[in-house]
Design a protein around this motif. Sequence first.
Motif, short mmCIF file in Angstrom:
data_model
loop_
_atom_site.label_atom_id
_atom_site.label_comp_id
_atom_site.label_asym_id
_atom_site.label_seq_id
_atom_site.Cartn_x
_atom_site.Cartn_y
_atom_site.Cartn_z
N PRO A 1 -45.83 -6.56 -28.30
CA PRO A 1 -44.68 -6.37 -27.40
C PRO A 1 -44.85 -5.19 -26.44
N GLY A 2 -44.69 -5.47 -25.16
CA GLY A 2 -44.78 -4.43 -24.13
C GLY A 2 -46.20 -4.09 -23.73
N THR A 3 -47.19 -4.84 -24.23
CA THR A 3 -48.60 -4.56 -23.93
C THR A 3 -49.15 -5.64 -23.01
N HIS A 4 -49.76 -5.22 -21.90
CA HIS A 4 -50.23 -6.15 -20.87
C HIS A 4 -51.70 -5.85 -20.57
N LEU A 5 -52.57 -6.78 -20.95
CA LEU A 5 -54.01 -6.58 -20.77
C LEU A 5 -54.49 -7.33 -19.52
N HIS A 6 -55.18 -6.61 -18.67
CA HIS A 6 -55.69 -7.19 -17.43
C HIS A 6 -56.97 -7.97 -17.70
N TYR A 7 -57.07 -9.14 -17.09
CA TYR A 7 -58.28 -9.95 -17.22
C TYR A 7 -58.74 -10.41 -15.84
N VAL A 8 -60.01 -10.70 -15.75
CA VAL A 8 -60.59 -11.43 -14.63
C VAL A 8 -61.36 -12.61 -15.22
N PHE A 9 -61.13 -13.78 -14.67
CA PHE A 9 -61.78 -14.99 -15.17
C PHE A 9 -62.51 -15.68 -14.04
N VAL A 10 -63.76 -16.02 -14.26
CA VAL A 10 -64.52 -16.78 -13.27
C VAL A 10 -65.03 -18.07 -13.92
N GLU A 11 -64.77 -19.16 -13.24
CA GLU A 11 -65.26 -20.44 -13.75
C GLU A 11 -66.76 -20.56 -13.52
N SER A 12 -67.38 -21.39 -14.32
CA SER A 12 -68.82 -21.61 -14.22
C SER A 12 -69.18 -22.21 -12.87
N GLU A 13 -70.31 -21.77 -12.34
CA GLU A 13 -70.83 -22.35 -11.10
C GLU A 13 -71.58 -23.66 -11.39
N ASN A 14 -71.77 -23.96 -12.65
CA ASN A 14 -72.51 -25.16 -13.01
C ASN A 14 -71.57 -26.34 -13.24
#
Length: 464
Positions: free
Chosen positions: A47-60
């Motif tokens: 609760p109250g915790t927000h984790l930043h992510y970056v996601f990249v899909e496969s180029e294949n």
Amino acid sequence: MFFLTLLFFCSFIFSGQAYSDDQVTSLPGLSGPLDFKMYSGYLDASPGTHLHYVFVESENDPAKDPLLLWLNGGPGSSSLLGFFTEQGPFQLNGNSSLDRNPYAWNKVANVIFLESPSGVGYSYSDSGNYSHSDDSTSLDTLLAMKSWFNKFQAFENHSFYLAGESYAGVYIPTLSVRLLEEPDINYVGFAIGNGYLDQYLLGNSIVRFAYYHGFIDTQTWSKIVSFCCKNGNESPDSCNFANNTDIKCIEVVNDANDFIISIGLNSYAIYDDCATEELNYSSEIQSLRAESLESWHLVHNIIRAIFYKNSEIKTLSFPCFDKEDLNNYLSRSDVRDALKIPKNLTDWTFFSLNVTNNYETQYPSLKKQVIASIKAGKRGLIYNGDTDMVCDFLGDQWFSDQLGFKQIGKYKPWYVDNQVAGFVKNYEGFSYATVRGSGHTVPEYRPAAALYMIERFLSNKSLA
């Protein structure tokens, strides 16, 4: 029936909205459009915790390729280091432009980069409390991944892997055993690079690493063996450099520590030059001397003590390690806007001293967690760049040997482009590999070998 159809339709709309809200359509410094899908946003943990992510899909083939979560270490290091300086799709130049990385891991997998725990990078908590432990970090990461799968439901059946380096040697095994209790996540295996897997073994191995690489002279080594090894017999079983209580052993190892730290050596890649001006270590070492005599009498832990635990140091500086360009780039308002970062958050830094100073380490060894994961059928890869002195290959190879799994075949070389890329030892359920000539961050120092290695692992093929 109408209700179920409506519910399905609403779920589909929600999932699509999650995709569109987080999608990154361009990045400052990148010439040309993105030719694969990229997302940046926040995942809910405790609760109250927000984790930043970056996601990249496969180029294949993003619809079929495996899914991989990447975690940098620390504790306190941002996984955007991995994204922009190691195996991510872009590399930052000194002029703030972005080049494509020909050895990016999203050539073969869909990759999530998670800034964990809160307080690292652009991850935050509503309370502003950034006190964490190994257990709370693994729990928050698990909750964040559940949040991610809720957003990206199209990937819920993909083979899911964990990967990371350094203190991720703690993050990954502790998360792994939690995933064993999550049948809805198709968790397959883990890869740990230059991992902080066993405090005692790394403490013992680093002294040998230093001597056999010429950083300790023969007279000092003779004293170390005489004072720290049973009957003066030098062997991994008879010597205790890590937690020896003999004052003569402690003092001679401390003398070696002080010398190595003072000379300006790049401990993360011993054959590389330093990229930054060195700190004046003398005052820090002197202030830690009493503590060192009790429990910090290892090169490894002295380095940690100086940069992580000294309350007199208000800003973090690593010797030979310059990431100022990345700090500046990720703190720019146009970059923050592109990555959907809230305007009220402070500027990005690659390492959070606040997190490190308030972090509780709980597991001096991760043998129990790694053994449980392998016995549960999860495939493992432990690998080390062999020029790293901070988490050296000797300690992690000893760790691998001591897990108790049968070795299959001989220790042998593996190759990339007809050149020796390292050496590999296969066991039942996992492999241990070295990467020749690589420092602490293998995808940065040996990108071609790193991509080949992870592709073989994800395809369940041996390196040799």
